[in-house]
Design a protein around this motif. Structure first.
Motif, PDB file in Angstrom:
ATOM      1  N   LEU A 218       0.831  -1.192   0.000  1.00  0.00           N
ATOM      2  CA  LEU A 218       0.000   0.000   0.000  1.00  0.00           C
ATOM      3  C   LEU A 218       0.872   1.250   0.000  1.00  0.00           C
ATOM      4  O   LEU A 218       2.043   1.214   0.390  1.00  0.00           O
ATOM      5  N   LEU A 219       0.299   2.356  -0.421  1.00  0.00           N
ATOM      6  CA  LEU A 219       1.013   3.625  -0.512  1.00  0.00           C
ATOM      7  C   LEU A 219       0.355   4.648   0.397  1.00  0.00           C
ATOM      8  O   LEU A 219      -0.874   4.641   0.575  1.00  0.00           O
ATOM      9  N   ARG A 220       1.166   5.542   0.974  1.00  0.00           N
ATOM     10  CA  ARG A 220       0.605   6.587   1.819  1.00  0.00           C
ATOM     11  C   ARG A 220      -0.284   7.498   0.983  1.00  0.00           C
ATOM     12  O   ARG A 220      -0.006   7.758  -0.191  1.00  0.00           O
ATOM     13  N   THR A 221      -1.360   7.950   1.557  1.00  0.00           N
ATOM     14  CA  THR A 221      -2.298   8.838   0.871  1.00  0.00           C
ATOM     15  C   THR A 221      -1.991  10.299   1.186  1.00  0.00           C
ATOM     16  O   THR A 221      -2.021  11.159   0.307  1.00  0.00           O
ATOM     17  N   ILE A 222      -1.684  10.568   2.442  1.00  0.00           N
ATOM     18  CA  ILE A 222      -1.460  11.934   2.897  1.00  0.00           C
ATOM     19  C   ILE A 222      -0.013  12.333   2.615  1.00  0.00           C
ATOM     20  O   ILE A 222       0.906  11.555   2.864  1.00  0.00           O
ATOM     21  N   PRO A 223       0.230  13.516   2.074  1.00  0.00           N
ATOM     22  CA  PRO A 223       1.589  13.916   1.656  1.00  0.00           C
ATOM     23  C   PRO A 223       2.583  13.951   2.815  1.00  0.00           C
ATOM     24  O   PRO A 223       2.208  14.166   3.976  1.00  0.00           O
ATOM     25  N   GLU A 224       3.841  13.732   2.511  1.00  0.00           N
ATOM     26  CA  GLU A 224       4.919  13.878   3.485  1.00  0.00           C
ATOM     27  C   GLU A 224       4.906  15.308   4.032  1.00  0.00           C
ATOM     28  O   GLU A 224       4.717  16.272   3.295  1.00  0.00           O
ATOM     29  N   GLY A 225       5.098  15.437   5.331  1.00  0.00           N
ATOM     30  CA  GLY A 225       5.147  16.756   5.953  1.00  0.00           C
ATOM     31  C   GLY A 225       3.806  17.295   6.397  1.00  0.00           C
ATOM     32  O   GLY A 225       3.735  18.314   7.090  1.00  0.00           O
ATOM     33  N   PHE A 226       2.711  16.632   5.994  1.00  0.00           N
ATOM     34  CA  PHE A 226       1.378  17.055   6.393  1.00  0.00           C
ATOM     35  C   PHE A 226       1.235  16.839   7.894  1.00  0.00           C
ATOM     36  O   PHE A 226       1.528  15.777   8.410  1.00  0.00           O
ATOM     37  N   ALA A 227       0.791  17.862   8.608  1.00  0.00           N
ATOM     38  CA  ALA A 227       0.692  17.782  10.070  1.00  0.00           C
ATOM     39  C   ALA A 227      -0.715  18.116  10.531  1.00  0.00           C
ATOM     40  O   ALA A 227      -1.515  18.708   9.788  1.00  0.00           O
ATOM     41  N   VAL A 228      -1.010  17.731  11.762  1.00  0.00           N
ATOM     42  CA  VAL A 228      -2.302  18.023  12.402  1.00  0.00           C
ATOM     43  C   VAL A 228      -2.017  18.645  13.758  1.00  0.00           C
ATOM     44  O   VAL A 228      -1.171  18.143  14.513  1.00  0.00           O
ATOM     45  N   ASN A 229      -2.689  19.746  14.074  1.00  0.00           N
ATOM     46  CA  ASN A 229      -2.487  20.399  15.369  1.00  0.00           C
ATOM     47  C   ASN A 229      -3.092  19.590  16.508  1.00  0.00           C
ATOM     48  O   ASN A 229      -2.449  19.353  17.521  1.00  0.00           O
ATOM     49  N   TYR A 230      -4.353  19.209  16.353  1.00  0.00           N
ATOM     50  CA  TYR A 230      -4.985  18.385  17.379  1.00  0.00           C
ATOM     51  C   TYR A 230      -6.214  17.698  16.797  1.00  0.00           C
ATOM     52  O   TYR A 230      -6.753  18.091  15.745  1.00  0.00           O
ATOM     53  N   VAL A 231      -6.647  16.645  17.488  1.00  0.00           N
ATOM     54  CA  VAL A 231      -7.865  15.914  17.137  1.00  0.00           C
ATOM     55  C   VAL A 231      -8.672  15.778  18.423  1.00  0.00           C
ATOM     56  O   VAL A 231      -8.150  15.346  19.449  1.00  0.00           O
ATOM     57  N   VAL A 233     -12.738  14.782  20.007  1.00  0.00           N
ATOM     58  CA  VAL A 233     -14.092  14.265  19.775  1.00  0.00           C
ATOM     59  C   VAL A 233     -14.991  14.739  20.895  1.00  0.00           C
ATOM     60  O   VAL A 233     -14.674  14.587  22.082  1.00  0.00           O
ATOM     61  N   ASP A 234     -16.121  15.336  20.531  1.00  0.00           N
ATOM     62  CA  ASP A 234     -17.074  15.862  21.503  1.00  0.00           C
ATOM     63  C   ASP A 234     -18.487  15.529  21.038  1.00  0.00           C
ATOM     64  O   ASP A 234     -18.918  15.989  19.976  1.00  0.00           O
ATOM     65  N   SER A 235     -19.180  14.703  21.809  1.00  0.00           N
ATOM     66  CA  SER A 235     -20.574  14.335  21.514  1.00  0.00           C
ATOM     67  C   SER A 235     -20.734  13.806  20.089  1.00  0.00           C
ATOM     68  O   SER A 235     -21.666  14.186  19.370  1.00  0.00           O
ATOM     69  N   GLY A 236     -19.816  12.944  19.667  1.00  0.00           N
ATOM     70  CA  GLY A 236     -19.909  12.315  18.364  1.00  0.00           C
ATOM     71  C   GLY A 236     -19.333  13.114  17.218  1.00  0.00           C
ATOM     72  O   GLY A 236     -19.281  12.631  16.089  1.00  0.00           O
ATOM     73  N   VAL A 237     -18.895  14.351  17.484  1.00  0.00           N
ATOM     74  CA  VAL A 237     -18.310  15.205  16.447  1.00  0.00           C
ATOM     75  C   VAL A 237     -16.793  15.223  16.617  1.00  0.00           C
ATOM     76  O   VAL A 237     -16.293  15.534  17.707  1.00  0.00           O
ATOM     77  N   CYS A 238     -16.074  14.886  15.566  1.00  0.00           N
ATOM     78  CA  CYS A 238     -14.617  14.870  15.602  1.00  0.00           C
ATOM     79  C   CYS A 238     -14.088  16.160  14.970  1.00  0.00           C
ATOM     80  O   CYS A 238     -14.359  16.440  13.796  1.00  0.00           O
ATOM     81  N   TYR A 239     -13.353  16.924  15.738  1.00  0.00           N
ATOM     82  CA  TYR A 239     -12.753  18.172  15.265  1.00  0.00           C
ATOM     83  C   TYR A 239     -11.281  17.914  14.955  1.00  0.00           C
ATOM     84  O   TYR A 239     -10.527  17.479  15.827  1.00  0.00           O
ATOM     85  N   VAL A 240     -10.892  18.183  13.721  1.00  0.00           N
ATOM     86  CA  VAL A 240      -9.504  18.001  13.293  1.00  0.00           C
ATOM     87  C   VAL A 240      -8.959  19.373  12.924  1.00  0.00           C
ATOM     88  O   VAL A 240      -9.412  19.997  11.961  1.00  0.00           O
ATOM     89  N   SER A 241      -7.988  19.837  13.708  1.00  0.00           N
ATOM     90  CA  SER A 241      -7.404  21.157  13.471  1.00  0.00           C
ATOM     91  C   SER A 241      -6.132  21.013  12.646  1.00  0.00           C
ATOM     92  O   SER A 241      -5.204  20.289  13.037  1.00  0.00           O
TER      93      SER A 241
END
Length: 303
Positions: A218-231, A233-241
């Motif tokens: 398999l191959l990675r989908t998300i580009p190299e260097g791509f970052a996420v500040n935080y993840v 989950v609140d009451s079934g809603v997932c917030y991805v910053s």
């Protein structure tokens, strides 16, 4: 697979010995730099120990300047014996960049001379030293711009070093991560994730997705260097910053953007408790992921 298994075994033995690196009195001035204790002096104890070192920087020095000074101090070696640098003498610092709380450290090709436990110790000393800085939460280490072949991870967090054994695992959870197959289609990779104290399933899943597939077909989908500040989950809603810099890494092709977005969404929706996903950039709701409307993945598909 045998090489990977052997590395994992060696890493587990290593971590059992350096799970809680000794620190000096935090009342002293200077930066905490993590060095190695020679094996003959460790005698089965911690191989990693912190030493408070002066960096001789102005008070107004920014995170990037301080991060560079930390790495240079680590390369130069400790001011006290018997501690030693985890990096070979001929390794040189090529570049340090701090953005979105990620420290990108590029060292010379000689870093590739390290392998196994020695490479892990070097990675961990760098990670612990840099994540002591308020503006750094994770570290990416490369040699001449490329990941060192035997590194088991691409992004290192302090918790990767401090959490050492299965005794620390609160629970294990099965999830599905989605990567690209040879035909360019999203393909499920089953994973069992270990959760430690202070970790959530959603953030651990996203971190695993960013690291890429374990299946070599398999191959990675998300580009190299791509970052996420935080993840979160609140009451079934997932917030991805997301940091704005990550969006700049998106390819121009709309279909590729769609596959990246779907990879993230399908992986998160493998967590039963997540019913909706919201993407944020700099605290504001994101409407378009490149050219793709975020609303296309906002709600779990029924059926």
């Amino acid at each position: 697979m045998k090489k990977a298994a052997a590395w994992c075994l060696a890493a587990c033995l290593l971590l059992a010995a350096c799970a809680a690196p000794a620190e000096p009195d935090t009342g002293e001035e200077g930066a905490l730099i993590y060095y190695l204790v020679p094996e003959e002096d460790a005698r089965g104890g911690d191989r990693i120990r912190a030493l408070r070192e002066r960096l001789d920087l102005p008070e107004e020095a920014d995170d990037q300047t301080t991060a560079r000074a930390v790495v240079e101090r680590l390369l130069a070696g400790p001011s006290e014996e018997p501690l030693e640098s985890p990096l070979p003498e001929d390794v040189k610092l090529l570049d340090v960049e701090v953005r979105d709380r990620m420290a990108y450290v590029d060292l010379s090709a000689e870093l590739g001379e390290l392998s196994g436990v020695e490479l892990a110790l070097a990675d961990y000393c760098l990670t612990l030293s840099l994540t002591e800085l308020e503006g750094v939460r994770a570290v990416i280490i490369t040699a001449q711009g490329r990941q060192v072949g035997q590194q088991p991870k691409r992004v290192f967090y302090e918790r990767d070093v401090l959490l050492s054994s299965m005794d620390d695992v609160l629970q294990t959870v099965g999830v599905s991560l989605y990567f690209l197959n040879a035909d360019g289609a999203l393909t499920e990779e089953k994973r069992t994730l270990s959760l430690y104290e202070g970790q959530t399933l959603a953030e651990t899943l996203v971190a695993s997705l960013l690291e890429g597939p374990e299946n070599r077909e398999l191959l990675r989908t998300i580009p190299e260097g791509f970052a996420v500040n935080y993840v979160r989950v609140d009451s079934g809603v997932c917030y991805v910053s997301l940091p704005a810099a990550s969006l700049e890494l998106l390819p121009e092709d709309a279909q590729v953007q769609r596959m990246i977005l779907w990879s993230l969404a399908e992986s998160l929706y493998s967590i039963d408790s997540i019913e909706e996903i919201r993407l944020l950039v700099d605290g504001e709701a994101l409407e378009f992921f490149g050219l793709i409307p975020v609303e296309s993945i906002a709600v779990r598909a029924q059926g």
